[in-house]
Design an enzyme around this catalytic site. Sequence first.
Site, PDB file in Angstrom:
ATOM      1  N   SER A   8     -31.977  16.129   6.658  1.00 17.31           N
ATOM      2  CA  SER A   8     -30.533  16.386   6.802  1.00 17.31           C
ATOM      3  C   SER A   8     -30.010  17.042   5.540  1.00 17.31           C
ATOM      4  O   SER A   8     -30.167  16.495   4.440  1.00 17.31           O
ATOM      5  CB  SER A   8     -29.781  15.081   7.032  1.00 17.31           C
ATOM      6  N   HIS A  31     -31.624  19.225  10.112  1.00 19.85           N
ATOM      7  CA  HIS A  31     -30.579  18.410  10.750  1.00 19.85           C
ATOM      8  C   HIS A  31     -29.239  18.762  10.103  1.00 19.85           C
ATOM      9  O   HIS A  31     -29.080  18.655   8.879  1.00 19.85           O
ATOM     10  CB  HIS A  31     -30.925  16.937  10.559  1.00 19.85           C
ATOM     11  N   ASP A  33     -25.376  17.962   9.927  1.00 16.90           N
ATOM     12  CA  ASP A  33     -24.406  16.896  10.219  1.00 16.90           C
ATOM     13  C   ASP A  33     -22.979  17.419  10.119  1.00 16.90           C
ATOM     14  O   ASP A  33     -22.466  17.637   9.024  1.00 16.90           O
ATOM     15  CB  ASP A  33     -24.588  15.748   9.216  1.00 16.90           C
ATOM     16  N   MET A  35     -19.087  16.672  10.525  1.00 19.90           N
ATOM     17  CA  MET A  35     -18.144  15.534  10.552  1.00 19.90           C
ATOM     18  C   MET A  35     -16.717  16.041  10.422  1.00 19.90           C
ATOM     19  O   MET A  35     -16.455  16.948   9.635  1.00 19.90           O
ATOM     20  CB  MET A  35     -18.423  14.597   9.383  1.00 19.90           C
ATOM     21  N   HIS A  64     -25.947  17.809  14.723  1.00 20.17           N
ATOM     22  CA  HIS A  64     -25.445  16.481  15.085  1.00 20.17           C
ATOM     23  C   HIS A  64     -23.930  16.490  14.901  1.00 20.17           C
ATOM     24  O   HIS A  64     -23.440  16.476  13.779  1.00 20.17           O
ATOM     25  CB  HIS A  64     -26.112  15.441  14.168  1.00 20.17           C
ATOM     26  N   MET A  66     -20.595  14.837  14.772  1.00 24.07           N
ATOM     27  CA  MET A  66     -19.861  13.561  14.647  1.00 24.07           C
ATOM     28  C   MET A  66     -18.390  13.909  14.623  1.00 24.07           C
ATOM     29  O   MET A  66     -17.710  13.823  13.595  1.00 24.07           O
ATOM     30  CB  MET A  66     -20.311  12.834  13.373  1.00 24.07           C
ATOM     31  N   MET A 135     -28.401   6.185  16.377  1.00 23.86           N
ATOM     32  CA  MET A 135     -28.009   6.023  14.972  1.00 23.86           C
ATOM     33  C   MET A 135     -28.576   4.716  14.434  1.00 23.86           C
ATOM     34  O   MET A 135     -28.424   3.655  15.053  1.00 23.86           O
ATOM     35  CB  MET A 135     -26.479   5.993  14.825  1.00 23.86           C
ATOM     36  N   GLY A 142     -24.501   9.610   4.174  1.00 27.90           N
ATOM     37  CA  GLY A 142     -25.910   9.471   3.860  1.00 27.90           C
ATOM     38  C   GLY A 142     -26.114   8.288   2.919  1.00 27.90           C
ATOM     39  O   GLY A 142     -25.151   7.724   2.395  1.00 27.90           O
ATOM     40  N   ASP A 173     -31.705   8.251  13.189  1.00 20.83           N
ATOM     41  CA  ASP A 173     -30.939   8.934  12.146  1.00 20.83           C
ATOM     42  C   ASP A 173     -30.228   7.897  11.290  1.00 20.83           C
ATOM     43  O   ASP A 173     -29.329   7.201  11.775  1.00 20.83           O
ATOM     44  CB  ASP A 173     -29.924   9.879  12.822  1.00 20.83           C
TER      45      ASP A 173
END
Length: 216
Positions: A8, A31, A33, A35, A64, A66, A135, A142, A173
């Site tokens: 990630s 990966h 992320d 957010m 991913h 979120m 998750m 992280g 993850d």
Amino acid sequence: MKTFIHPSILSADFARLGEELQRIPDADAVHVDVMDNHFVPNLSFGMPIMEAVKANTDLPLDVHLMIEDPDRWALQYADAGADTVSFHVEAAQAPIRLARELRDRGVKAGLALRPATPVEPYLELLPEFDMLLIMTVEPGFGGQSFLDVMMPKVRTAREYIDAEQLPVRIEVDGGINAATIGTAFKAGADVFVAGSAVYSAAEPNQVIKDLQAALS
Ligand code: DX5
Ligand code: ZN
């Protein structure tokens, strides 16, 4: 079972993202992320950084999301060159429709579950997906500790996927490192995200090799 290591970039140095992406040649995918400070209490990045990542690596991108309202935003990530787009079932209005829209674009669809979300109600949706993202920390940051209590969920999903012979991967993850990866693998996971374990190391690619070796 074939296994996949997805570092990630959340734990990478964002000021040197291009170089950071070159430091993980043995990764199976990156990966990404995303957010939004609403679905999770943290803000990472959105489409401009996604495009910069795409332009600076040949590795597949495992996005991913979120974010709230993935029904509205997910297809942009597909069109920007994602290999897989995972969205949270807790946030999606119409998860099956969204999965079909992603797959219609030739992009893999992933269904993501927060730790407190049970897997049983969603098992029958899995034929619509290419991946189930379980998750193993609360999403948002992280560097948190791996939640062992998620392993029954991984086992339940693995039993269902094997019994139904579905071509669905199980991604874990959060908190994955050399000490925890074996636990998740034994429970049935085959895709492993590692953020801080990879990018806090002096040699990120060596960590990827060590994680791969821990599975063989
Ligand atoms: C957490 C993210 C994870 C995170 C993993 O919300 O979804 O992908 O970057 O980081 P580590 O491996 O440090 O737990
Ligand atoms: Zn993630």
